[in-house]
Design a protein around this motif. Structure first.
Motif, PDB file in Angstrom:
ATOM      1  N   LEU A  35       6.291  21.925 -25.149  1.00 16.06           N
ATOM      2  CA  LEU A  35       5.916  20.910 -26.027  1.00 16.06           C
ATOM      3  C   LEU A  35       7.587  20.247 -26.394  1.00 16.06           C
ATOM      4  CD1 LEU A  35       3.701  22.989 -28.554  1.00 16.06           C
ATOM      5  CD2 LEU A  35       2.937  21.440 -26.697  1.00 16.06           C
ATOM      6  N   GLN A  36       7.338  18.738 -26.573  1.00 12.17           N
ATOM      7  CA  GLN A  36       8.535  18.149 -26.850  1.00 12.17           C
ATOM      8  C   GLN A  36       7.922  17.312 -27.923  1.00 12.17           C
ATOM      9  OE1 GLN A  36      11.894  18.204 -25.956  1.00 12.17           O
ATOM     10  NE2 GLN A  36      11.902  17.065 -27.784  1.00 12.17           N
ATOM     11  N   ALA A  37       8.691  17.263 -29.187  1.00 10.33           N
ATOM     12  CA  ALA A  37       8.162  16.383 -30.273  1.00 10.33           C
ATOM     13  C   ALA A  37       9.391  15.170 -30.151  1.00 10.33           C
ATOM     14  CB  ALA A  37       8.337  17.136 -31.592  1.00 10.33           C
ATOM     15  N   SER A  38       8.805  14.095 -30.700  1.00  6.37           N
ATOM     16  CA  SER A  38       9.929  13.016 -30.699  1.00  6.37           C
ATOM     17  C   SER A  38       9.336  12.251 -31.978  1.00  6.37           C
ATOM     18  CB  SER A  38       9.780  12.155 -29.486  1.00  6.37           C
ATOM     19  OG  SER A  38       8.552  11.709 -29.070  1.00  6.37           O
ATOM     20  N   GLY A  39      10.154  10.996 -32.357  1.00  4.54           N
ATOM     21  CA  GLY A  39       9.714  10.284 -33.180  1.00  4.54           C
ATOM     22  C   GLY A  39      10.301  10.056 -34.639  1.00  4.54           C
ATOM     23  N   GLY A  40      11.181  11.189 -34.732  1.00  7.64           N
ATOM     24  CA  GLY A  40      11.726  11.327 -35.987  1.00  7.64           C
ATOM     25  C   GLY A  40      12.754  10.520 -36.310  1.00  7.64           C
TER      26      GLY A  40
ATOM     27  N   TYR B 148      -6.037  23.176 -25.230  1.00  4.03           N
ATOM     28  CA  TYR B 148      -5.309  23.723 -26.708  1.00  4.03           C
ATOM     29  C   TYR B 148      -5.459  23.049 -27.733  1.00  4.03           C
ATOM     30  CZ  TYR B 148      -2.618  26.409 -23.037  1.00  4.03           C
ATOM     31  OH  TYR B 148      -2.035  26.959 -21.956  1.00  4.03           O
ATOM     32  N   ALA B 149      -5.605  23.944 -29.094  1.00  3.27           N
ATOM     33  CA  ALA B 149      -5.722  23.326 -30.368  1.00  3.27           C
ATOM     34  C   ALA B 149      -4.314  23.106 -30.798  1.00  3.27           C
ATOM     35  CB  ALA B 149      -6.419  24.323 -31.187  1.00  3.27           C
ATOM     36  N   MET B 150      -3.990  22.081 -31.270  1.00  2.00           N
ATOM     37  CA  MET B 150      -2.691  21.607 -31.682  1.00  2.00           C
ATOM     38  C   MET B 150      -2.514  21.605 -33.417  1.00  2.00           C
ATOM     39  SD  MET B 150      -1.537  21.157 -28.920  1.00  2.00           S
ATOM     40  CE  MET B 150       0.298  20.327 -29.135  1.00  2.00           C
ATOM     41  N   GLY B 151      -1.086  21.607 -33.671  1.00  3.13           N
ATOM     42  CA  GLY B 151      -0.906  21.610 -35.088  1.00  3.13           C
ATOM     43  C   GLY B 151       0.584  21.153 -35.285  1.00  3.13           C
ATOM     44  N   TRP B 152       0.767  20.609 -36.641  1.00  3.34           N
ATOM     45  CA  TRP B 152       2.065  20.099 -36.855  1.00  3.34           C
ATOM     46  C   TRP B 152       2.541  21.008 -38.133  1.00  3.34           C
ATOM     47  CZ3 TRP B 152       5.394  16.770 -34.416  1.00  3.34           C
ATOM     48  CH2 TRP B 152       4.772  15.923 -33.533  1.00  3.34           C
ATOM     49  N   PHE B 153       3.754  21.290 -38.211  1.00  2.53           N
ATOM     50  CA  PHE B 153       4.430  22.207 -39.140  1.00  2.53           C
ATOM     51  C   PHE B 153       5.674  21.353 -39.595  1.00  2.53           C
ATOM     52  CE2 PHE B 153       1.930  26.074 -39.539  1.00  2.53           C
ATOM     53  CZ  PHE B 153       0.941  25.685 -38.249  1.00  2.53           C
ATOM     54  N   ARG B 154       6.084  21.764 -40.687  1.00  2.00           N
ATOM     55  CA  ARG B 154       7.355  21.350 -41.013  1.00  2.00           C
ATOM     56  C   ARG B 154       8.316  22.257 -41.941  1.00  2.00           C
ATOM     57  NH1 ARG B 154       5.605  16.787 -45.538  1.00  2.00           N
ATOM     58  NH2 ARG B 154       4.988  18.197 -47.416  1.00  2.00           N
ATOM     59  N   GLN B 155       9.611  22.280 -41.843  1.00  2.00           N
ATOM     60  CA  GLN B 155      10.450  22.929 -42.346  1.00  2.00           C
ATOM     61  C   GLN B 155      11.684  22.170 -43.250  1.00  2.00           C
ATOM     62  OE1 GLN B 155      12.400  26.417 -40.415  1.00  2.00           O
ATOM     63  NE2 GLN B 155      12.573  27.611 -42.164  1.00  2.00           N
TER      64      GLN B 155
ATOM     65  N   THR C  16      11.066  14.943 -46.343  1.00  2.00           N
ATOM     66  CA  THR C  16      12.167  15.196 -45.539  1.00  2.00           C
ATOM     67  C   THR C  16      11.957  16.539 -45.077  1.00  2.00           C
ATOM     68  OG1 THR C  16      13.278  13.568 -46.740  1.00  2.00           O
ATOM     69  CG2 THR C  16      14.464  15.260 -45.630  1.00  2.00           C
ATOM     70  N   ALA C  17      12.200  16.582 -43.944  1.00  2.00           N
ATOM     71  CA  ALA C  17      11.973  18.006 -42.998  1.00  2.00           C
ATOM     72  C   ALA C  17      12.355  18.058 -41.275  1.00  2.00           C
ATOM     73  CB  ALA C  17      10.746  18.540 -43.360  1.00  2.00           C
ATOM     74  N   VAL C  18      12.364  19.047 -40.752  1.00  2.00           N
ATOM     75  CA  VAL C  18      12.247  19.166 -39.402  1.00  2.00           C
ATOM     76  C   VAL C  18      10.808  19.475 -39.224  1.00  2.00           C
ATOM     77  CG1 VAL C  18      12.748  20.218 -37.435  1.00  2.00           C
ATOM     78  CG2 VAL C  18      14.533  19.728 -38.966  1.00  2.00           C
ATOM     79  N   TYR C  19      10.265  18.366 -38.255  1.00  2.00           N
ATOM     80  CA  TYR C  19       8.678  18.526 -37.992  1.00  2.00           C
ATOM     81  C   TYR C  19       8.404  19.321 -36.813  1.00  2.00           C
ATOM     82  CZ  TYR C  19       7.336  15.997 -41.935  1.00  2.00           C
ATOM     83  OH  TYR C  19       7.015  15.482 -43.293  1.00  2.00           O
ATOM     84  N   TYR C  20       7.651  20.159 -36.245  1.00  2.70           N
ATOM     85  CA  TYR C  20       7.302  20.789 -35.225  1.00  2.70           C
ATOM     86  C   TYR C  20       5.792  20.803 -34.921  1.00  2.70           C
ATOM     87  CZ  TYR C  20      11.729  23.423 -36.534  1.00  2.70           C
ATOM     88  OH  TYR C  20      13.073  23.880 -36.910  1.00  2.70           O
ATOM     89  N   CYS C  21       5.618  20.689 -33.597  1.00  4.11           N
ATOM     90  CA  CYS C  21       4.387  20.716 -32.912  1.00  4.11           C
ATOM     91  C   CYS C  21       4.286  22.118 -32.534  1.00  4.11           C
ATOM     92  CB  CYS C  21       4.079  19.696 -31.936  1.00  4.11           C
ATOM     93  SG  CYS C  21       5.025  19.645 -30.667  1.00  4.11           S
ATOM     94  N   ALA C  22       2.933  22.457 -32.338  1.00  2.18           N
ATOM     95  CA  ALA C  22       2.529  23.775 -31.921  1.00  2.18           C
ATOM     96  C   ALA C  22       1.131  23.666 -31.236  1.00  2.18           C
ATOM     97  CB  ALA C  22       2.367  24.890 -32.969  1.00  2.18           C
ATOM     98  N   ALA C  23       1.008  24.515 -30.111  1.00  6.28           N
ATOM     99  CA  ALA C  23      -0.322  24.730 -29.432  1.00  6.28           C
ATOM    100  C   ALA C  23      -0.740  26.093 -29.398  1.00  6.28           C
ATOM    101  CB  ALA C  23       0.186  24.067 -28.100  1.00  6.28           C
TER     102      ALA C  23
ATOM    103  N   GLU D 103       0.397  30.227 -39.040  1.00  5.84           N
ATOM    104  CA  GLU D 103       1.698  30.135 -37.904  1.00  5.84           C
ATOM    105  C   GLU D 103       1.676  30.804 -36.753  1.00  5.84           C
ATOM    106  OE1 GLU D 103       5.255  29.673 -39.604  1.00  5.84           O
ATOM    107  OE2 GLU D 103       4.615  29.040 -41.560  1.00  5.84           O
ATOM    108  N   THR D 104       0.276  31.406 -36.264  1.00  7.25           N
ATOM    109  CA  THR D 104       0.131  32.136 -35.128  1.00  7.25           C
ATOM    110  C   THR D 104       0.117  31.471 -33.812  1.00  7.25           C
ATOM    111  OG1 THR D 104      -2.167  32.298 -35.664  1.00  7.25           O
ATOM    112  CG2 THR D 104      -0.708  34.045 -36.477  1.00  7.25           C
ATOM    113  N   TYR D 105       0.281  30.298 -33.963  1.00 12.05           N
ATOM    114  CA  TYR D 105       0.331  29.548 -32.665  1.00 12.05           C
ATOM    115  C   TYR D 105       1.159  30.082 -31.564  1.00 12.05           C
ATOM    116  CZ  TYR D 105      -2.183  25.606 -35.030  1.00 12.05           C
ATOM    117  OH  TYR D 105      -2.880  24.861 -35.744  1.00 12.05           O
ATOM    118  N   ALA D 106       0.646  30.151 -30.435  1.00 13.38           N
ATOM    119  CA  ALA D 106       1.563  30.783 -29.221  1.00 13.38           C
ATOM    120  C   ALA D 106       2.654  29.963 -28.691  1.00 13.38           C
ATOM    121  CB  ALA D 106       0.573  30.986 -28.014  1.00 13.38           C
ATOM    122  N   TYR D 107       2.471  28.658 -28.921  1.00 11.92           N
ATOM    123  CA  TYR D 107       3.590  27.751 -28.370  1.00 11.92           C
ATOM    124  C   TYR D 107       4.068  26.711 -29.408  1.00 11.92           C
ATOM    125  CZ  TYR D 107       1.172  29.336 -23.936  1.00 11.92           C
ATOM    126  OH  TYR D 107       1.112  30.263 -23.148  1.00 11.92           O
TER     127      TYR D 107
END
Length: 121
Positions: A3-8, A31-38, A90-97, A106-110
C-alpha cells in the motif's frame, strides 16, 4: 498486498484535500480498506473504512459529514476526500487493508506508509 498513500500536504482550515492509497500485489477487490491517522503525541485512531464488494462505509464521529471514503477496484485505489478541514485533523494518515472487514479495529493485516496532512488555522 503493498500500500502506498499519497496526497498529503499543507492546507488552511476550511480547505480540502484528497488522499489516495494505491494497492499492488494482490486482487484489490478482495480487500476491505481503512484509513487511520496519528496526530503528534497521540495514539493512532480510526478515520474511515469501506467493505470489499458492497462498498459499505463507516466513519469516525469526528469526521462524519466531512470526509468520504471511496474505492475504485479497477484502479486498485482507495481515496479519502477530506472537506472542511480543521487544525485537529493534522496527522499522518495511513491506509490499511485486510481480506476481512475490520471496521475501526486496528487489526488490519497490511499497512502502508503514511502521508502527512497539516491543517493551519
Amino acid at each position: 498486498v503493498q500500500l502506498q498513500a499519497s496526497g498529503g500536504g499543507l492546507v488552511q482550515a476550511g480547505g480540502s484535500l484528497r488522499l489516495s492509497c494505491a494497492a499492488s500485489g494482490r486482487t484489490f477487490s478482495n480487500y476491505a480498506m481503512g484509513w487511520f491517522r496519528q496526530a503528534p503525541g497521540k495514539e493512532r485512531e480510526f478515520v474511515a473504512a469501506i467493505s470489499r464488494r458492497t462498498g459499505t462505509t463507516y466513519y469516525a464521529d469526528s469526521v462524519k459529514g466531512r470526509f468520504t471514503i471511496s474505492r475504485d477496484n479497477a484502479k486498485n485505489t482507495v481515496s479519502l476526500q477530506m472537506n472542511s478541514l480543521k487544525p485537529e485533523d493534522t496527522a499522518v494518515y495511513y491506509c490499511a487493508a485486510d481480506e476481512y472487514y475490520r471496521g475501526s479495529s486496528e487489526t488490519y493485516a497490511y499497512w502502508g506508509l503514511g502521508t502527512l496532512v497539516t491543517v493551519s488555522s
